[in-house]
Design an enzyme around this catalytic site. Sequence first.
Site, mmCIF file in Angstrom:
data_model
loop_
_atom_site.group_PDB
_atom_site.id
_atom_site.type_symbol
_atom_site.label_atom_id
_atom_site.label_comp_id
_atom_site.label_asym_id
_atom_site.label_seq_id
_atom_site.Cartn_x
_atom_site.Cartn_y
_atom_site.Cartn_z
ATOM 1 N N LYS A 73 0.815 -1.218 0.000
ATOM 2 C CA LYS A 73 0.000 0.000 0.000
ATOM 3 C C LYS A 73 0.850 1.269 0.000
ATOM 4 C CE LYS A 73 -4.194 -1.869 2.142
ATOM 5 N NZ LYS A 73 -3.844 -3.295 2.176
ATOM 6 N N GLU A 125 -2.456 6.924 7.934
ATOM 7 C CA GLU A 125 -2.794 8.065 7.100
ATOM 8 C C GLU A 125 -3.964 8.804 7.712
ATOM 9 O OE1 GLU A 125 -3.635 6.466 3.257
ATOM 10 O OE2 GLU A 125 -5.621 5.747 3.811
ATOM 11 N N LYS A 170 -16.510 -5.131 2.132
ATOM 12 C CA LYS A 170 -17.651 -4.707 1.322
ATOM 13 C C LYS A 170 -18.827 -5.669 1.487
ATOM 14 C CE LYS A 170 -14.151 -2.963 -1.809
ATOM 15 N NZ LYS A 170 -13.359 -3.266 -3.015
#
Length: 664
Positions: free
Chosen positions: A119, A199, A237
């Site tokens: 990532k 982040e 999801k």
Amino acid sequence: MVQHHTRPIKRLLVANRGEIAVRIISAARELDIETYAVYTADDITHAKGAAHALKLKSPTSFMNIDELIQQVKNNNIDAVHPGYGFLSESAEFARRMWDEAGCVVIGPGAEVLERTGDKLKAKMLAEECGVPTLKALTTPTNNIEDLKVFADRVGYPIMVKAVDGGGGRGIRLIRSEDQLQPSAKRAIEESPSKQVFAEKAAVDGFRHVEVQIAGDCQGNVQHVWERECSIQRRYQKVVELAPSQMGNRPLAAKIIQAALSMARKIDYFSLGTFEFLANPQSSEFYFLEINPRLQVEHTITESIAMLDLVQIQLLLAQGHPISSTALSSTSGDPLQPPSRCSIQLRITAENLHADWSLSIGKITSFSFPIGNGIRIDTHLLNGHPAVVGPDFDSLLAKIIVTAATWEDAVKKAKRALQDTEIEGVKTNIDILRGIVAHPDFLAGSCDTTWLEATQVELLKAGEVIAHSTPSSLLELSMPSTSSSAVAGAGSSIFRKGDAWSLTLSPPGTAKPALGTPSAHLLLTKVLRNEFPSAMAAEIEYTPASTDAAKATSQSYTLHLASTTASASATTSTHRRGNPGNPSHIVIPFSGKLVEVLIGEGDILRKGDVVCVVQQMKMELEVRASRAGRVTWVTEAEDGEEVGEGTLAAEIEVLDEEKGVAAKL
């Protein structure tokens, strides 16, 4: 330019299981490719359509590169399709298959996998291409102090992510400093490399939008529109749709162009998905990650574009240019998506009332919807028993509905879920019913926090819908035993004529002493065969006797019924808890015990973590629901399977404010 390995494919090994293995096998068969499936002892239904089925040593074999390479060599296989999960993003797998067996792994290749699967490296690629990214800690770490320094600099909330995570694992949203230590620790533990980064979080009002990319070996790259995956829980999801319904087409077009620029930069090959967070109100968007493989939700892109993406992927792996595939007929203008709308609903074996935990057990019956615009991807087969165990993902089926308008697609999704039934394990069908019936869903206004914030309301609504759905005429006209009789017909665990000798010995006895009399049990008729959840049979029982001449058989009807839906709990020797007892801390789901964090005599506050249980590589915390002094702790060892309802600890309940023992 990146070197891409391509070769003609005559024999394809599908190194996966479940519905995605069925999907790949069917696509390959239509291209006249000879298919090889791999399976384990209790998981074989996905192999039905393959020309050959190869048995693996254990469930862990799906991650064993050496074993898979040997299978390829033994069977002269040209290519391996890893599907999604397992080894699909492993650069080592792709490299070794080519170097050691001359076999192509369907995907972008080792060089691209190394740059996109990590990532942090993918984020650096986005920055090189001028694509907006969130402020991030750019050096991988397993030091929580590094994460604290970053959070102090950029402010909460932050997102901590495993550099090599996937499927929602190794990701934690942290909104305050008091959440940092426990949440970051769990993220680090779920990372294969034990390395994470952080982040700045974009969570309020942001949507999850991803772009389907395809690239060929000649450097050509093409998009296949976008999908929206905002309805998710714990970054997994649940419902996906295409095209995006966020109501800002120029923003969607910008995201597609950003994905194309990144794909061209690295000479992307095969299928891949470039993921972003987007705010339709402010028109902000940020790069999130790249999934360099086939996606679970590829089905809705296929439906709106009328393509077979798996077949296209297989053709690209053989060196075909994009211009020679069905992709050449799709429009390239991101501002003008196809007129069709498609929704994918993931059916999973989860107990929603136990924090969405895996529901282990045997599927006794199932029924899926039919009709125009409805597609079902599943590995379940009528007449073949299917067992949900702790080794694999909980996905049972995908329902894909497609219509000319969004409103019609939503109506079709409602009807499809009304016609869906699965018995034997708990599923998420009720909350799916609640989702598609909610006004926010019809309005296309669900962001990434919507499901978790609304799930209690959605589940209640879905249960109301389930109870109001009329029973079918077939159901009303059949005797009450029919379903169990049909369900048992395909099971072969017990048969008429099976017989056993029974001997009881004191604990610790290695084997019965010579001459110890044995009882005898003969199965004369199987009435119901759903072991371990239930069984009924007619038997002949001969009691133990030292005088065989005097032993007489007696006929009985035997009934067995599990006290829990959890298969692991039926074999557990550990104490079971009572959720109604305030002194009991009960493990509400089955799984593998990772660690117990308390000891006898410890003082617990409400919300303290008592133990951690792993389900499908996701680590779930069991917390104290009240304050107390620990008086007993489970004897289960780290790494041991524990069942739903296992007693984790007993406490002497304390009044948190006064700090004194409360009278029970």
